[in-house]
Design a protein around this motif. Structure first.
Motif, PDB file in Angstrom:
ATOM      1  N   ILE A   1      44.344  43.651  45.049  1.00  0.00           N
ATOM      2  CA  ILE A   1      44.537  42.417  44.286  1.00  0.00           C
ATOM      3  C   ILE A   1      43.703  42.487  43.011  1.00  0.00           C
ATOM      4  CG2 ILE A   1      44.256  39.907  44.251  1.00  0.00           C
ATOM      5  CD1 ILE A   1      46.389  40.796  46.219  1.00  0.00           C
ATOM      6  N   HIS A   2      44.330  42.268  41.854  1.00  0.00           N
ATOM      7  CA  HIS A   2      43.586  42.276  40.595  1.00  0.00           C
ATOM      8  C   HIS A   2      42.903  40.915  40.411  1.00  0.00           C
ATOM      9  CE1 HIS A   2      42.591  42.713  36.350  1.00  0.00           C
ATOM     10  NE2 HIS A   2      42.865  44.003  36.477  1.00  0.00           N
ATOM     11  N   SER A   3      41.662  40.935  39.993  1.00  0.00           N
ATOM     12  CA  SER A   3      40.878  39.704  39.850  1.00  0.00           C
ATOM     13  C   SER A   3      41.550  38.708  38.906  1.00  0.00           C
ATOM     14  CB  SER A   3      39.464  40.033  39.365  1.00  0.00           C
ATOM     15  OG  SER A   3      39.488  40.633  38.081  1.00  0.00           O
ATOM     16  N   PHE A   4      42.139  39.208  37.811  1.00  0.00           N
ATOM     17  CA  PHE A   4      42.780  38.323  36.833  1.00  0.00           C
ATOM     18  C   PHE A   4      43.952  37.568  37.455  1.00  0.00           C
ATOM     19  CE2 PHE A   4      45.981  37.488  33.555  1.00  0.00           C
ATOM     20  CZ  PHE A   4      45.223  36.781  32.625  1.00  0.00           C
ATOM     21  N   ASP A   5      44.754  38.254  38.248  1.00  0.00           N
ATOM     22  CA  ASP A   5      45.911  37.611  38.886  1.00  0.00           C
ATOM     23  C   ASP A   5      45.466  36.478  39.809  1.00  0.00           C
ATOM     24  OD1 ASP A   5      47.563  39.422  37.610  1.00  0.00           O
ATOM     25  OD2 ASP A   5      47.610  40.812  39.314  1.00  0.00           O
ATOM     26  N   LEU A   6      44.403  36.742  40.546  1.00  0.00           N
ATOM     27  CA  LEU A   6      43.898  35.738  41.476  1.00  0.00           C
ATOM     28  C   LEU A   6      43.334  34.530  40.725  1.00  0.00           C
ATOM     29  CD1 LEU A   6      43.678  35.268  44.469  1.00  0.00           C
ATOM     30  CD2 LEU A   6      41.449  36.379  44.449  1.00  0.00           C
TER      31      LEU A   6
ATOM     32  N   ILE B   1      37.179  29.565  38.398  1.00  0.00           N
ATOM     33  CA  ILE B   1      36.289  30.664  38.757  1.00  0.00           C
ATOM     34  C   ILE B   1      36.249  31.627  37.572  1.00  0.00           C
ATOM     35  CG2 ILE B   1      36.792  30.475  41.221  1.00  0.00           C
ATOM     36  CD1 ILE B   1      38.563  33.044  40.813  1.00  0.00           C
ATOM     37  N   ARG B   2      35.447  32.672  37.671  1.00  0.00           N
ATOM     38  CA  ARG B   2      35.367  33.687  36.612  1.00  0.00           C
ATOM     39  C   ARG B   2      35.886  35.007  37.152  1.00  0.00           C
ATOM     40  NH1 ARG B   2      31.648  34.692  32.240  1.00  0.00           N
ATOM     41  NH2 ARG B   2      32.453  36.530  31.144  1.00  0.00           N
ATOM     42  N   THR B   3      36.682  35.689  36.334  1.00  0.00           N
ATOM     43  CA  THR B   3      37.160  37.015  36.721  1.00  0.00           C
ATOM     44  C   THR B   3      36.904  37.996  35.587  1.00  0.00           C
ATOM     45  OG1 THR B   3      39.387  36.655  35.827  1.00  0.00           O
ATOM     46  CG2 THR B   3      39.005  35.999  38.104  1.00  0.00           C
ATOM     47  N   GLY B   4      36.892  39.283  35.922  1.00  0.00           N
ATOM     48  CA  GLY B   4      36.713  40.305  34.901  1.00  0.00           C
ATOM     49  C   GLY B   4      35.382  41.009  35.002  1.00  0.00           C
TER      50      GLY B   4
ATOM     51  N   LYS C   1      44.207  33.440  37.770  1.00  0.00           N
ATOM     52  CA  LYS C   1      45.310  32.678  37.173  1.00  0.00           C
ATOM     53  C   LYS C   1      45.996  31.799  38.203  1.00  0.00           C
ATOM     54  CE  LYS C   1      47.216  32.881  33.627  1.00  0.00           C
ATOM     55  NZ  LYS C   1      47.183  31.953  32.474  1.00  0.00           N
ATOM     56  N   LEU C   2      46.157  32.312  39.407  1.00  0.00           N
ATOM     57  CA  LEU C   2      46.788  31.515  40.449  1.00  0.00           C
ATOM     58  C   LEU C   2      45.894  30.359  40.900  1.00  0.00           C
ATOM     59  CD1 LEU C   2      48.601  34.072  42.807  1.00  0.00           C
ATOM     60  CD2 LEU C   2      49.638  32.314  41.365  1.00  0.00           C
ATOM     61  N   LEU C   3      44.610  30.631  41.055  1.00  0.00           N
ATOM     62  CA  LEU C   3      43.686  29.598  41.522  1.00  0.00           C
ATOM     63  C   LEU C   3      43.563  28.446  40.533  1.00  0.00           C
ATOM     64  CD1 LEU C   3      40.884  31.793  43.129  1.00  0.00           C
ATOM     65  CD2 LEU C   3      42.250  30.065  44.302  1.00  0.00           C
TER      66      LEU C   3
END
Length: 405
Positions: free
Chosen positions: A341-346, A357-360, A348-350
């Motif tokens: 699972i890519h952090s960015f995809d998660l 939240i923060r991703t990347g 965007k969905l959340l």
């Protein structure tokens, strides 16, 4: 520990949470914290009724503004237990504070001198030293992290030599929330007569800071990480060191006398505070300090640690989820990845469910490259977050994983 009722009372002091009809959840507190109504109202009152420049005029508004600035400098001095009020320098934030010191020590750094940072630093605590080392033909050395994400102190001691002139280390890492052993680092550095700067951005709202006890040479942090205004930071520096530094920038407020032949600089702290200060932010900061002190930083840390432990426990039930690093000494920050699972995809969905939240890479690309990952999913807590919010986050996280599988 705070009771449920006390946390609700605290939440009601934050307009974004009190007026939260959509029940959005804010888990990006390592990036910036929300502001209390007292901070907001104080800034509004100043801007509407008391707005004036500082140290410029003799009228009553200027006098009020000037007195307020110095009163808040005094309060900050006590908050971190600095020895002198002149050791508190107002800046625009942690980034400017670090750049200020990097610029000012340039004249003292010789060819082949060493600067030491770590693999776990924020870009703001990497790039200024990288630029400085290139400019002065100095060596930039990096402390690696071990298998648990903590600094490898054994390697650090090997990197330390008589050539080491400066060390810049975060108190708490912004990516994984690991508390670095800064006491050990400072003592080791001072044995070699090296100066030490501590980036306290992630520590200031959760750890009681005593700069005299730490014996660090510089300690920097941003006010927006501690429930206060944006665009304002604090640079603490030992007076005997700051006295020797040249000005970082020049203009009004940092001079004693100007002629076309020469300029006589003002003393500390004004020598390092050229231009008009962020007065609304400085006045609002006092309310942020009062909020933290009323809550008790020790109780804040205890409560946020409780949230962190609960989050680790509940997230550990998810197959393929890797937490960085639950065996280490963590604070309010939790970083993890989920297999395939890519952090960015998660992320965007959340956000579709009102969860922030923060991703990347979290402004720590060298660390991500070192760990051979592209980034992480990061949640970070504050005093106004709750166990119920973690449960809701978990519910929607599972739902998002089902959509992505």
């Amino acid at each position: 520990m705070f009771s449920y009722e006390e946390i609700q009372q605290i939440r009601n002091q934050f307009p974004m949470l009190k007026n939260n009809e959509n029940k959005n959840i804010y888990f990006d507190n390592a990036a910036t914290t929300q502001k209390t109504v007292q901070v907001i109202n104080t800034i509004k009152k100043y801007s509407c009724n008391l707005n004036s420049n500082v140290n410029r005029s003799v009228h009553f508004l200027d006098k009020f503004t000037t007195n307020s600035l110095e009163l808040n400098r005094k309060h900050m001095k006590y908050f971190i237990n600095a020895k002198y009020r002149e050791e508190i320098i107002f800046t625009t934030g942690t980034t400017e504070s670090i750049n200020l010191i990097a610029f000012c020590i340039s004249k003292f750094l010789k060819k082949s001198d060493d600067i030491i940072i770590s693999h776990s630093e924020h870009h703001s605590n990497i790039i200024p030293w990288q630029v400085l080392s290139q400019k002065n033909n100095a060596n930039l050395k990096v402390i690696p992290v071990n298998s648990e994400g903590a600094l490898n102190i054994r390697v650090f001691k090997k990197l330390m030599t008589k050539k080491t002139k400066f060390i810049a280390i975060s108190h708490v890492t912004n990516t994984f929330g690991i508390i670095n052993p800064i006491n050990k680092i400072i003592k080791t550095a001072h044995k070699q007569n090296s100066l030490v700067l501590i980036d306290g951005s992630q520590a200031i709202s959760q750890i009681t800071i005593d700069v005299q006890n730490l014996d660090c040479d510089f300690y920097v942090f941003s006010i927006h990480k501690m429930y206060g205004p944006t665009g304002l930071g604090i640079l603490y520096g030992k007076k005997q060191i700051l006295d020797k530094l040249p000005p970082y920038k020049c203009g009004g407020g940092m001079i004693e006398k100007v002629t076309f032949r020469q300029t006589l600089l003002a003393g500390l702290p004004f020598k390092l505070e050229a231009g008009t200060q962020n007065m609304a932010g400085i006045i609002g900061t006092n309310k942020a300090l009062k909020f933290l002190l009323n809550c008790s930083i020790i109780k804040v840390k205890s409560y946020e640690t409780k949230l962190l432990k609960y989050a680790i426990k509940i997230l550990s039930n998810i197959n393929g989820l890797q937490i960085y690093y639950k065996n280490s000494k963590l604070t309010k920050i939790l970083s993890f990845n989920i297999e395939k699972i890519h952090s960015f995809d998660l992320g965007k969905l959340l956000t579709n469910y009102g969860i922030a939240i923060r991703t990347g890479a979290h402004c720590a690309q060298p660390l991500m490259e070192y760990l051979k990952i592209t980034g992480t999913i990061r949640i970070s807590f504050a005093i106004y977050n709750t166990i119920e919010e973690i449960d809701i986050f978990y519910k929607y996280l599972i739902k998002c994983l089902e959509l992505l599988s």
